[in-house]
Write a protein that holds these residues in place. Structure first.
Motif, PDB file in Angstrom:
ATOM      1  N   GLY A 243      66.181 -12.681  -9.608  1.00  0.00           N
ATOM      2  CA  GLY A 243      67.490 -12.821  -8.973  1.00  0.00           C
ATOM      3  C   GLY A 243      67.479 -12.612  -7.479  1.00  0.00           C
ATOM      4  O   GLY A 243      68.517 -12.278  -6.892  1.00  0.00           O
ATOM      5  N   THR A 244      66.338 -12.807  -6.827  1.00  0.00           N
ATOM      6  CA  THR A 244      66.236 -12.594  -5.384  1.00  0.00           C
ATOM      7  C   THR A 244      67.320 -13.340  -4.616  1.00  0.00           C
ATOM      8  O   THR A 244      67.879 -12.816  -3.653  1.00  0.00           O
ATOM      9  CB  THR A 244      64.842 -13.001  -4.884  1.00  0.00           C
ATOM     10  N   ARG A 245      67.636 -14.556  -5.016  1.00  0.00           N
ATOM     11  CA  ARG A 245      68.658 -15.347  -4.325  1.00  0.00           C
ATOM     12  C   ARG A 245      69.996 -15.311  -5.069  1.00  0.00           C
ATOM     13  O   ARG A 245      70.764 -16.257  -5.038  1.00  0.00           O
ATOM     14  CB  ARG A 245      68.187 -16.791  -4.158  1.00  0.00           C
ATOM     15  N   GLU A 246      70.275 -14.191  -5.730  1.00  0.00           N
ATOM     16  CA  GLU A 246      71.549 -14.002  -6.415  1.00  0.00           C
ATOM     17  C   GLU A 246      72.200 -12.712  -5.916  1.00  0.00           C
ATOM     18  O   GLU A 246      71.513 -11.781  -5.500  1.00  0.00           O
ATOM     19  CB  GLU A 246      71.344 -13.917  -7.927  1.00  0.00           C
ATOM     20  N   PRO A 247      73.532 -12.591  -5.972  1.00  0.00           N
ATOM     21  CA  PRO A 247      74.214 -11.395  -5.472  1.00  0.00           C
ATOM     22  C   PRO A 247      74.270 -10.231  -6.464  1.00  0.00           C
ATOM     23  O   PRO A 247      74.842  -9.194  -6.154  1.00  0.00           O
ATOM     24  CB  PRO A 247      75.627 -11.912  -5.163  1.00  0.00           C
ATOM     25  N   ASP A 248      73.659 -10.370  -7.623  1.00  0.00           N
ATOM     26  CA  ASP A 248      73.708  -9.354  -8.676  1.00  0.00           C
ATOM     27  C   ASP A 248      72.591  -8.335  -8.455  1.00  0.00           C
ATOM     28  O   ASP A 248      71.407  -8.660  -8.579  1.00  0.00           O
ATOM     29  CB  ASP A 248      73.560 -10.029 -10.034  1.00  0.00           C
ATOM     30  N   ILE A 249      72.945  -7.071  -8.171  1.00  0.00           N
ATOM     31  CA  ILE A 249      71.908  -6.067  -7.899  1.00  0.00           C
ATOM     32  C   ILE A 249      71.061  -5.769  -9.128  1.00  0.00           C
ATOM     33  O   ILE A 249      69.953  -5.245  -9.005  1.00  0.00           O
ATOM     34  CB  ILE A 249      72.499  -4.755  -7.336  1.00  0.00           C
ATOM     35  N   TRP A 250      71.556  -6.066 -10.313  1.00  0.00           N
ATOM     36  CA  TRP A 250      70.767  -5.877 -11.521  1.00  0.00           C
ATOM     37  C   TRP A 250      69.616  -6.881 -11.609  1.00  0.00           C
ATOM     38  O   TRP A 250      68.720  -6.723 -12.447  1.00  0.00           O
ATOM     39  CB  TRP A 250      71.647  -5.990 -12.760  1.00  0.00           C
ATOM     40  N   ARG A 251      69.635  -7.877 -10.735  1.00  0.00           N
ATOM     41  CA  ARG A 251      68.590  -8.890 -10.734  1.00  0.00           C
ATOM     42  C   ARG A 251      67.894  -9.042  -9.390  1.00  0.00           C
ATOM     43  O   ARG A 251      66.829  -9.647  -9.305  1.00  0.00           O
ATOM     44  CB  ARG A 251      69.172 -10.245 -11.159  1.00  0.00           C
ATOM     45  N   ASN A 252      68.479  -8.473  -8.320  1.00  0.00           N
ATOM     46  CA  ASN A 252      67.896  -8.714  -6.991  1.00  0.00           C
ATOM     47  C   ASN A 252      67.408  -7.451  -6.289  1.00  0.00           C
ATOM     48  O   ASN A 252      66.977  -7.521  -5.139  1.00  0.00           O
ATOM     49  CB  ASN A 252      68.886  -9.458  -6.089  1.00  0.00           C
ATOM     50  N   THR A 253      67.459  -6.296  -6.935  1.00  0.00           N
ATOM     51  CA  THR A 253      67.075  -5.042  -6.273  1.00  0.00           C
ATOM     52  C   THR A 253      66.164  -4.231  -7.196  1.00  0.00           C
ATOM     53  O   THR A 253      66.514  -3.965  -8.344  1.00  0.00           O
ATOM     54  CB  THR A 253      68.310  -4.217  -5.899  1.00  0.00           C
ATOM     55  N   ARG A 254      65.030  -3.796  -6.663  1.00  0.00           N
ATOM     56  CA  ARG A 254      63.984  -3.174  -7.467  1.00  0.00           C
ATOM     57  C   ARG A 254      63.744  -1.723  -7.047  1.00  0.00           C
ATOM     58  O   ARG A 254      63.736  -1.399  -5.860  1.00  0.00           O
ATOM     59  CB  ARG A 254      62.687  -3.974  -7.290  1.00  0.00           C
ATOM     60  N   THR A 255      63.510  -0.866  -8.028  1.00  0.00           N
ATOM     61  CA  THR A 255      62.997   0.485  -7.790  1.00  0.00           C
ATOM     62  C   THR A 255      61.511   0.498  -8.124  1.00  0.00           C
ATOM     63  O   THR A 255      61.074  -0.173  -9.063  1.00  0.00           O
ATOM     64  CB  THR A 255      63.754   1.512  -8.644  1.00  0.00           C
ATOM     65  N   VAL A 256      60.743   1.250  -7.340  1.00  0.00           N
ATOM     66  CA  VAL A 256      59.299   1.369  -7.561  1.00  0.00           C
ATOM     67  C   VAL A 256      58.954   2.850  -7.732  1.00  0.00           C
ATOM     68  O   VAL A 256      59.345   3.677  -6.906  1.00  0.00           O
ATOM     69  CB  VAL A 256      58.495   0.779  -6.377  1.00  0.00           C
ATOM     70  N   LEU A 257      58.240   3.167  -8.780  1.00  0.00           N
ATOM     71  CA  LEU A 257      57.768   4.538  -8.972  1.00  0.00           C
ATOM     72  C   LEU A 257      56.508   4.723  -8.133  1.00  0.00           C
ATOM     73  O   LEU A 257      55.490   4.073  -8.384  1.00  0.00           O
ATOM     74  CB  LEU A 257      57.496   4.806 -10.451  1.00  0.00           C
ATOM     75  N   ALA A 258      56.589   5.588  -7.125  1.00  0.00           N
ATOM     76  CA  ALA A 258      55.537   5.677  -6.101  1.00  0.00           C
ATOM     77  C   ALA A 258      54.655   6.899  -6.300  1.00  0.00           C
ATOM     78  O   ALA A 258      55.123   7.984  -6.668  1.00  0.00           O
ATOM     79  CB  ALA A 258      56.179   5.719  -4.707  1.00  0.00           C
ATOM     80  N   SER A 259      53.370   6.724  -6.014  1.00  0.00           N
ATOM     81  CA  SER A 259      52.415   7.833  -6.021  1.00  0.00           C
ATOM     82  C   SER A 259      52.478   8.571  -4.687  1.00  0.00           C
ATOM     83  O   SER A 259      53.163   8.141  -3.752  1.00  0.00           O
ATOM     84  CB  SER A 259      50.996   7.291  -6.245  1.00  0.00           C
ATOM     85  N   TRP A 260      51.733   9.656  -4.558  1.00  0.00           N
ATOM     86  CA  TRP A 260      51.805  10.469  -3.337  1.00  0.00           C
ATOM     87  C   TRP A 260      51.334   9.683  -2.111  1.00  0.00           C
ATOM     88  O   TRP A 260      51.924   9.794  -1.039  1.00  0.00           O
ATOM     89  CB  TRP A 260      50.966  11.748  -3.496  1.00  0.00           C
ATOM     90  N   TRP A 261      50.276   8.875  -2.283  1.00  0.00           N
ATOM     91  CA  TRP A 261      49.771   8.135  -1.122  1.00  0.00           C
ATOM     92  C   TRP A 261      50.708   6.995  -0.745  1.00  0.00           C
ATOM     93  O   TRP A 261      50.785   6.615   0.420  1.00  0.00           O
ATOM     94  CB  TRP A 261      48.350   7.637  -1.375  1.00  0.00           C
ATOM     95  N   GLU A 262      51.441   6.481  -1.712  1.00  0.00           N
ATOM     96  CA  GLU A 262      52.444   5.461  -1.400  1.00  0.00           C
ATOM     97  C   GLU A 262      53.646   6.087  -0.698  1.00  0.00           C
ATOM     98  O   GLU A 262      54.237   5.469   0.191  1.00  0.00           O
ATOM     99  CB  GLU A 262      52.864   4.751  -2.681  1.00  0.00           C
ATOM    100  N   ARG A 263      53.996   7.301  -1.084  1.00  0.00           N
ATOM    101  CA  ARG A 263      55.091   7.990  -0.385  1.00  0.00           C
ATOM    102  C   ARG A 263      54.690   8.363   1.031  1.00  0.00           C
ATOM    103  O   ARG A 263      55.546   8.509   1.912  1.00  0.00           O
ATOM    104  CB  ARG A 263      55.511   9.248  -1.166  1.00  0.00           C
ATOM    105  N   LEU A 264      53.393   8.494   1.283  1.00  0.00           N
ATOM    106  CA  LEU A 264      52.913   8.796   2.628  1.00  0.00           C
ATOM    107  C   LEU A 264      52.907   7.561   3.519  1.00  0.00           C
ATOM    108  O   LEU A 264      52.971   7.677   4.747  1.00  0.00           O
ATOM    109  CB  LEU A 264      51.492   9.371   2.545  1.00  0.00           C
ATOM    110  N   THR A 265      52.886   6.379   2.927  1.00  0.00           N
ATOM    111  CA  THR A 265      52.731   5.151   3.707  1.00  0.00           C
ATOM    112  C   THR A 265      53.916   4.207   3.524  1.00  0.00           C
ATOM    113  O   THR A 265      54.804   4.147   4.373  1.00  0.00           O
ATOM    114  CB  THR A 265      51.410   4.453   3.304  1.00  0.00           C
TER     115      THR A 265
END
Length: 330
Positions: A243-265
């Protein structure tokens, strides 16, 4: 009982997640600036390719971190009071990053209202993904070698010298020829004097410590690692989704579970909880992990909210071979 996602969020249940904290705001600022100081101190202590490389890796993440805290201040959720949000957001977050908080806020609120549509000023940062692996390699190489950064800096100068700042910080180039006819040195000075002053202060501190040249780490990181991390973060939030080109956040917005090194960068200051942020923008950043856990308990991710397990998986989504829908693992 799990929440019925066809209904609005119950105010009495989300109220605890809306609580702001000056202590949390200062703690995040202190952590980010503490790492910045440590990077500068490391190279002042011993300047060699290893320490410079390590400093650039961490500084790019802390620059993105200051950008995220500026974003919090733009939402007026970094501190309890509007005055402290404005002052700290401008001078301790935005200005060192060559950003004007007022301009950023106008642009960013448009993004929230228009995400996934042609009116989203952030759209050029994520709309074209996924791309081929060869294209992604070229983009990442342009980032880490500073070519993307030089282009972005040029776009910023045009933005600050322009009579119209509505295009914001997407670094788009399509309108720059038209804007060039309305550029003004006075407008440029009015819009970036805080940025100049903040960076001059950083240079003065390095000079007072006897290592003025170490300040060069800051613009170098901005031109290289910060651009690299920003690209990955931008695409992780809204790109390469069904849903990248749609206005629905349930289809166009992502959460990512990040590791410690990803939170650092690539994911400092809880920016990886982006679905949560778009669902309820008033939640302060430090509250987002707790809000995420509550949403999972309420079945939001079983309902279909996009979730990714790590930014390496996001990189796969950024290529045509990784087009599959982001889905939670139960």
């Amino acid at each position: 009982m799990r929440h019925d996602w066809t209904q609005p969020l119950p105010r009495e249940q989300i109220r605890p997640f809306l609580v702001k904290s000056d202590l949390a705001g200062w703690r995040m600022l202190a952590f980010n600036w503490g790492l910045v100081a440590a990077c500068f101190g490391l190279v002042m202590w011993r300047a060699n390719p290893l320490t410079v490389g390590a400093a650039l890796i961490v500084l790019g993440g802390r620059q993105l971190g200051l950008g995220i805290l500026m974003h919090e201040a733009a939402h007026r959720s970094l501190f309890k009071t509007a005055r402290l949000n404005e002052w700290a957001g401008q001078w301790l977050c935005a200005a060192p990053m060559f950003v004007e908080l007022r301009i950023y806020r106008q642009y960013h609120f448009t993004h929230h209202r228009q995400a996934g549509t042609d009116a989203d000023p952030d759209l050029p940062n994520y709309e074209h993904y996924p791309v081929s692996r060869a294209s992604l390699r070229r983009k990442l190489l342009r980032d880490i070698t500073g070519r993307s950064g030089l282009r972005a800096f040029g776009a910023l100068m045009i933005l600050y010298a322009s009579a119209d700042q509505r295009s914001g910080y997407s670094y788009r180039s399509a309108d720059q020829a038209d804007e060039a006819r309305r550029l003004s040195a006075g407008t440029l000075l009015r819009n970036c004097w805080r940025c100049v002053l903040a960076n001059a202060a950083m240079l003065a501190i390095c000079a007072a410590a006897g290592h003025a040249f170490v300040y060069l780490l800051w613009p170098t990181a901005w031109l290289t690692t910060y651009m690299l991390y920003s690209r990955i973060r931008n695409v992780a939030e809204h790109g390469a989704l069904p849903g990248t080109r749609e206005p629905d956040i349930w289809r166009n917005t992502r959460t990512v579970l990040a590791s410690w090194w990803e939170r650092l960068t690539v994911a400092p200051n809880y920016v990886n909880y982006h679905f949560e942020h778009h669902l309820l923008p008033a939640v302060p950043a430090w509250q987002l992990p707790r809000f995420h856990r509550w949403l999972r308990e309420q079945g939001a991710y079983q309902h279909g909210a996009p979730l990714e397990h790590g930014y390496l998986q996001v990189l796969k989504r950024m290529t045509a071979s990784g087009r599959a829908t982001s889905r939670p693992r139960q």
